[in-house]
Design an enzyme around this catalytic site. Structure first.
Site, PDB file in Angstrom:
ATOM      1  CB  CYS A   1      -7.055  -7.404   2.459  1.00 52.73           C
ATOM      2  SG  CYS A   1      -5.733  -6.218   2.190  1.00 52.73           S
TER       3      CYS A   1
ATOM      4  CE  LYS B   1      -5.407  -9.313  -6.257  1.00 56.50           C
ATOM      5  NZ  LYS B   1      -6.416  -8.276  -6.256  1.00 56.50           N
TER       6      LYS B   1
ATOM      7  CB  VAL C   1      -0.959  -0.011   1.214  1.00 54.07           C
ATOM      8  CG1 VAL C   1      -1.620   1.346   1.409  1.00 54.07           C
ATOM      9  CG2 VAL C   1      -2.032  -1.081   1.012  1.00 54.07           C
TER      10      VAL C   1
ATOM     11  N   GLY D   1      -7.717 -15.504  -0.492  1.00 60.91           N
ATOM     12  CA  GLY D   1      -6.492 -15.404   0.293  1.00 60.91           C
ATOM     13  C   GLY D   1      -6.043 -13.962   0.322  1.00 60.91           C
TER      14      GLY D   1
ATOM     15  N   GLY E   1     -14.011 -20.128  -6.845  1.00 56.92           N
ATOM     16  CA  GLY E   1     -12.574 -20.390  -6.970  1.00 56.92           C
ATOM     17  C   GLY E   1     -12.066 -21.269  -5.849  1.00 56.92           C
TER      18      GLY E   1
HETATM   19  N1  LIG Z   1      -2.139  -5.159   0.480  1.00 58.05           N
HETATM   20  C1  LIG Z   1      -3.318  -4.698   0.129  1.00 58.05           C
HETATM   21  O1  LIG Z   1      -3.868  -5.047  -0.919  1.00 58.05           O
HETATM   22  C2  LIG Z   1      -4.043  -3.715   1.010  1.00 58.05           C
HETATM   23  C3  LIG Z   1      -5.135  -3.014   0.490  1.00 58.05           C
HETATM   24  C4  LIG Z   1      -5.791  -2.102   1.307  1.00 58.05           C
HETATM   25  C5  LIG Z   1      -5.371  -1.914   2.611  1.00 58.05           C
HETATM   26  N2  LIG Z   1      -4.328  -2.632   3.093  1.00 58.05           N
HETATM   27  C6  LIG Z   1      -3.895  -2.370   4.473  1.00 58.05           C
HETATM   28  O2  LIG Z   1      -2.767  -1.505   4.431  1.00 58.05           O
HETATM   29  C7  LIG Z   1      -1.852  -1.829   5.485  1.00 58.05           C
HETATM   30  C8  LIG Z   1      -0.487  -2.160   4.904  1.00 58.05           C
HETATM   31  O3  LIG Z   1      -0.633  -3.325   4.104  1.00 58.05           O
HETATM   32  P1  LIG Z   1       0.541  -3.822   3.128  1.00 58.05           P
HETATM   33  O4  LIG Z   1      -0.008  -4.956   2.362  1.00 58.05           O
HETATM   34  O5  LIG Z   1       1.124  -2.640   2.414  1.00 58.05           O
HETATM   35  O6  LIG Z   1       1.593  -4.349   4.222  1.00 58.05           O
HETATM   36  P2  LIG Z   1       3.116  -4.779   3.970  1.00 58.05           P
HETATM   37  O7  LIG Z   1       3.393  -5.818   4.982  1.00 58.05           O
HETATM   38  O8  LIG Z   1       3.365  -5.048   2.528  1.00 58.05           O
HETATM   39  O9  LIG Z   1       3.941  -3.454   4.322  1.00 58.05           O
HETATM   40  C9  LIG Z   1       4.012  -2.900   5.600  1.00 58.05           C
HETATM   41  C10 LIG Z   1       5.350  -2.181   5.709  1.00 58.05           C
HETATM   42  O10 LIG Z   1       5.384  -1.455   6.941  1.00 58.05           O
HETATM   43  C11 LIG Z   1       6.718  -1.504   7.415  1.00 58.05           C
HETATM   44  N3  LIG Z   1       6.743  -1.148   8.846  1.00 58.05           N
HETATM   45  C12 LIG Z   1       6.332  -1.882   9.907  1.00 58.05           C
HETATM   46  N4  LIG Z   1       6.510  -1.187  11.044  1.00 58.05           N
HETATM   47  C13 LIG Z   1       7.039   0.005  10.699  1.00 58.05           C
HETATM   48  C14 LIG Z   1       7.427   1.153  11.426  1.00 58.05           C
HETATM   49  N5  LIG Z   1       7.323   1.217  12.762  1.00 58.05           N
HETATM   50  N6  LIG Z   1       7.918   2.217  10.761  1.00 58.05           N
HETATM   51  C15 LIG Z   1       8.043   2.173   9.406  1.00 58.05           C
HETATM   52  N7  LIG Z   1       7.685   1.111   8.664  1.00 58.05           N
HETATM   53  C16 LIG Z   1       7.193   0.040   9.298  1.00 58.05           C
HETATM   54  C17 LIG Z   1       7.154  -2.919   7.111  1.00 58.05           C
HETATM   55  O11 LIG Z   1       8.573  -3.040   7.131  1.00 58.05           O
HETATM   56  C18 LIG Z   1       6.552  -3.129   5.726  1.00 58.05           C
HETATM   57  O12 LIG Z   1       7.455  -2.762   4.695  1.00 58.05           O
HETATM   58  C19 LIG Z   1      -2.496  -2.973   6.259  1.00 58.05           C
HETATM   59  O13 LIG Z   1      -3.246  -2.446   7.320  1.00 58.05           O
HETATM   60  C20 LIG Z   1      -3.432  -3.593   5.223  1.00 58.05           C
HETATM   61  O14 LIG Z   1      -4.532  -4.244   5.830  1.00 58.05           O
HETATM   62  C21 LIG Z   1      -3.631  -3.510   2.327  1.00 58.05           C
END
Ligand SMILES: NC(=O)c1ccc[n+]([C@@H]2O[C@H](COP(=O)([O-])OP(=O)(O)OC[C@H]3O[C@@H](n4cnc5c(N)ncnc54)[C@H](O)[C@@H]3O)[C@@H](O)[C@H]2O)c1
Length: 439
Positions: free
Chosen positions: A261, A322, A11, A258, A254
């Site tokens: 989210c 996916k 994100v 997974g 499907g």
């Molecule tokens: N992946 C998706 O499709 C998606 C879509 C919508 C919302 N979200 C939400 O967005 C959020 C992030 O998801 P993501 O998939 O990007 O996660 P991710 O695990 O890919 O990335 C999270 C990042 O945060 C970093 N991090 C952790 N603690 C930290 C800190 N104290 N300071 C700085 N960086 C730090 C980690 O090193 C990592 O690189 C989650 O809450 C998720 O539910 C994800």
């Protein structure tokens, strides 16, 4: 605007690159020093279509920077996004330790007024916790907003650039104006920027994901019933999807949902319901149905082998949860591969993008094929788990020639059963009749 995005994952990196693309001065921050060092060299830690050119261009133009210095990034920015992970805690609730750790750092470096935005998916009440955590370290005024992200992995750049809607929970008119300015380039065609109170914004994200997960489990169970009664779920899907009250999106059965989210957000919402004594039995059923669905392809394979998978060699196409992503978090493919290995089968896997991420889970216990057809030679069956484009119109005679036994178990309904039967395959898909060469 000067923007900091804390957390440079799926994100945060997309948000940062897209905001830089529209002219903002963005700094992306992460505690993962190796990830930041790679990004500074334009090497992306994830596969996401269209993202690399944005990172390269905006870094070259000086609008996008990467750092591990959270404090400095906060100090130079007027807007700070928190986009760190919120993994499930042991009890299923969202673990807020990363979010609150960032809030604490923001508070320690807040020497001028700022707008702090929670972008991570967080339960209702989290923005308030963030506010309290920041205020514990500073007397400087600040705003906290909730701006949940709806992008889909695999289409994240497109989704962020052209969102169906942007939801923003705000605590003041000033914060609303800043967010309106920031998002103006993305909502020019009239897609709405929806302002609301903060708890409603936090709830909206969970409700959206829970609804989508529900549609998937619903269709998966209807598909199971279609198989049992001799109906074809593809036709049923068209039949109901044309009803405007239902709509056609997200009705494909499907191998189970997974990703990072749906599983965790459904669990977190169930947990919130329990805490507030509000029954969410629909979601408990959605989750249980999905856990069963993730084993479905394995169960189908086991039936084809009369329960004797020991020594069988199974080729698996697709490891990502996916298509168009390298993300294997909660991927049904991992469940299927683990079940096959436990049953004594040998497994050869192929995925166009997710081999490296899958290797962290599967290690040396499976054979990794560089090309899809390499996985097939001498295998007893092919299982298709991810709907990658390159699997959609394969060379069937070549597949038949390579497989020891012409059996395809397809979790994505990619092929026409009659055609596969006419080509001599036994073809078992989801919610459609079993097609056999002899039929
Ligand atoms: N992946 C998706 O499709 C998606 C879509 C919508 C919302 N979200 C939400 O967005 C959020 C992030 O998801 P993501 O998939 O990007 O996660 P991710 O695990 O890919 O990335 C999270 C990042 O945060 C970093 N991090 C952790 N603690 C930290 C800190 N104290 N300071 C700085 N960086 C730090 C980690 O090193 C990592 O690189 C989650 O809450 C998720 O539910 C994800």
């Amino acid at each position: 605007m000067k923007v900091a995005v804390v957390g440079t994952g799926y994100v945060g990196l997309v948000v940062g690159a897209c905001l830089a693309e529209t002219g903002n001065d963005v700094i992306c921050v992460d505690v993962d020093a190796a990830k930041i060092a790679r990004l500074q060299e334009n090497r992306l830690p994830i596969y996401e279509p269209g993202l690399e050119p944005l990172v390269v261009r905006n870094q070259r133009e000086g609008r996008l920077q990467f750092t591990t210095a959270v404090g400095q990034a906060v100090e130079r920015s007027a807007i700070v996004f928190i986009a760190v992970g919120t993994p499930p805690d042991e009890d299923g609730s969202a673990d807020l330790k990363h979010v609150l750790a960032v809030a604490s750092t923001i508070g320690q470096h807040l020497h001028a007024p700022k707008i702090v935005i929670t972008k991570s998916t967080v339960p209702v009440g989290t923005a308030e916790k963030v506010r309290v955590e920041i205020a514990a370290h500073t007397t400087t005024p600040f705003h906290v907003c909730s701006n949940p992200e709806f992008l889909k992995e695999g289409a994240a750049v497109e989704d962020f650039m052209k969102p169906d809607r942007v939801v923003v929970g705000v605590d003041s008119a000033e914060a609303a104006r800043a967010l309106e300015e920031l998002y103006a380039p993305f909502v020019r065609t009239g897609n709405p920027l929806i302002f609301m109170d903060i708890p409603s914004a936090e709830m909206t994200k969970y409700a959206a994901n829970a609804m989508l997960a529900t549609r998937i489990s619903f269709m998966n169970q209807i598909a199971g019933l279609c198989e049992a009664v001799g109906a074809d779920v593809s036709l049923v899907r068209k039949g109901i999807g044309t009803d405007r009250r239902i709509g056609s999106a997200f009705l494909f059965p499907g191998p189970g949902y997974g990703g990072s989210c749906f599983p965790k957000d459904v669990q977190a919402l169930i947990r919130t319901g329990r805490e507030r004594a509000v029954p969410l039995d629909i979601l408990e059923a959605v989750e249980a149905a999905n856990a069963r669905q993730k084993r479905l392809l394995f169960e189908k394979l086991r039936r084809h082998f009369d329960g004797r998978l020991t020594g069988a060699e199974i080729a698996v196409w697709g490891l990502a949860f996916k298509a168009e992503t390298d993300d294997v978090r909660e991927s049904p493919a991992l469940v299927i591969v683990e079940a096959l290995l436990s049953a004594g089968a040998k497994v050869r896997v192929h995925d166009p993008a997710a081999v490296e991420t899958a290797r962290r889970h599967l290690g040396g216990r499976v054979t990794y094929a560089t090309h899809a057809y390499d996985a097939l030679a001498g295998a007893d069956a092919l299982a298709i788990v991810t709907e990658w484009l390159e699997y959609r119109t394969p060379d069937f005679p070549r597949i038949k020639q390579l497989l020891r036994r012409p059996l395809i178990v397809d979790g994505r309904n990619l092929y026409d059963p009659e055609r596969l039967a006419s080509l001599g395959f036994t073809y078992d898909s989801i919610g459609r009749r079993l097609a056999c060469a002899s039929s």
